[in-house]
Design a protein around this motif. Sequence first.
Motif, mmCIF file in Angstrom:
data_model
loop_
_atom_site.group_PDB
_atom_site.id
_atom_site.type_symbol
_atom_site.label_atom_id
_atom_site.label_comp_id
_atom_site.label_asym_id
_atom_site.label_seq_id
_atom_site.Cartn_x
_atom_site.Cartn_y
_atom_site.Cartn_z
ATOM 1 N N ARG A 139 43.796 2.317 -5.200
ATOM 2 C CA ARG A 139 43.037 3.555 -5.415
ATOM 3 C C ARG A 139 42.867 4.335 -4.110
ATOM 4 O O ARG A 139 43.022 5.566 -4.082
ATOM 5 N N GLU A 140 42.553 3.618 -3.032
ATOM 6 C CA GLU A 140 42.354 4.299 -1.749
ATOM 7 C C GLU A 140 43.634 4.985 -1.296
ATOM 8 O O GLU A 140 43.606 6.134 -0.833
ATOM 9 N N HIS A 141 44.770 4.294 -1.426
ATOM 10 C CA HIS A 141 46.042 4.898 -1.024
ATOM 11 C C HIS A 141 46.360 6.130 -1.868
ATOM 12 O O HIS A 141 46.832 7.145 -1.343
ATOM 13 N N LEU A 142 46.112 6.055 -3.167
ATOM 14 C CA LEU A 142 46.364 7.208 -4.037
ATOM 15 C C LEU A 142 45.490 8.389 -3.633
ATOM 16 O O LEU A 142 45.961 9.535 -3.566
ATOM 17 N N GLN A 143 44.214 8.146 -3.352
ATOM 18 C CA GLN A 143 43.306 9.214 -2.943
ATOM 19 C C GLN A 143 43.745 9.839 -1.627
ATOM 20 O O GLN A 143 43.760 11.071 -1.477
ATOM 21 N N LEU A 144 44.110 8.997 -0.666
ATOM 22 C CA LEU A 144 44.530 9.491 0.640
ATOM 23 C C LEU A 144 45.795 10.328 0.533
ATOM 24 O O LEU A 144 45.898 11.415 1.114
#
Length: 287
Positions: A139-144
Motif C-alpha cells: 500500500r505504501e509503495h502504491l501511494q508513493l
Amino acid sequence: MAGASRNATHPPVNVIVSGHVDSGKSTLTGHLLHLLGVVSTEEINRMKAESTGSKMGSFCYAWVSDSSATEREHGVTTDISVNRFVTDHRLVTIIDSPGHRDFIPNMIAGANQAQSALMILDASIGNFEAGFMRGGQTREHLQLMASLGVKSIILVVNKMDKVDWCRDRFNFIRKSILKYVQGVGFTSGVVVPCSGFQGDNLMTRVDPATVPGSDWYKGPTLIEAIDRLPPLQPDIRQPVRLVVRDTLEASSRGILRIQAQILGGFISTGDQLLFLPAIETGTVTGM
C-alpha cells in the motif's frame, strides 16, 4: 521482442518494479532480462554457480539486479538497478527498486524516474496478505508512486506456481488490489499472473500442457502488457517534476549546479523548487 538498443526509434517508457519485500521482484526482473537476451546464458550460468556455492541458489536471477556483495549476502535489494530493452513498440527502461521499508528513499528515487510501474504481488498463501493487508509495503509503495506521478500500472501476481495456478486465488488477489489501485489515482491497470522463477507467462503464454491448472488464463503475457504501456510524454501543464541525475559543482556564492531531467511542467529563472526526500528548497538562478 528484442534486447537492449539505445538507438531504437520506439517511443520510450520508464517502468519501476516495486513490491513488498520477498515478493520476487528481482528474480522476475532478472529472468525477464535473460529471456529478452539482455543478460546472456553464460552470465546466468555463472550466477547460478556462484549463488549455489553461496547457498543462495534460488536467487540466481535476482543477482542480475542485486549486484553488490551486501545484496547478495542477505538476499535483499537495497538500491535501484536500471536496465533497458526493446519490445515490438516500446524502448523500455526498467528500474528494479528495493521492497524493504528501510530503503524507501531509494525506492522513491526510482519512482521519480518512472511514469509506469510493475507492482509485484506474492500469490503465496499468507504472503499477499502480509504485504497488502497487514501493514506491509504494498500500500505504501502504491501511494508513493501515485503521488510521484506514476499513472499506469501492471499488477503482476507472481509465484503462481506456489499455489498451483489456482484461479480462485488469482481472482481474490485481483479483486483485493484493483479497487485500492484505482482509489489512489492510477489511471489504468492490468493484472497478469506469472511465475518469475519458472518463467511462466513472462515472454510466452503459460502452457496448460506443461503447467497443469493454468488453462483458465487467456490474457496477455507480461511482455505484451509492458509493450502496451503508454509512452513517456512530458506535459508542461503538469506540476514541475524533475529527477536530479548529478551534482556538478558548488560555487563560493552558494550556487549548486545540477544535471536533471524534467518529467513534467516547466521551469523558469526565479522559480523555487522543493527537493525530496531531503526536503531542501532552492531557487533557480540560471539554466
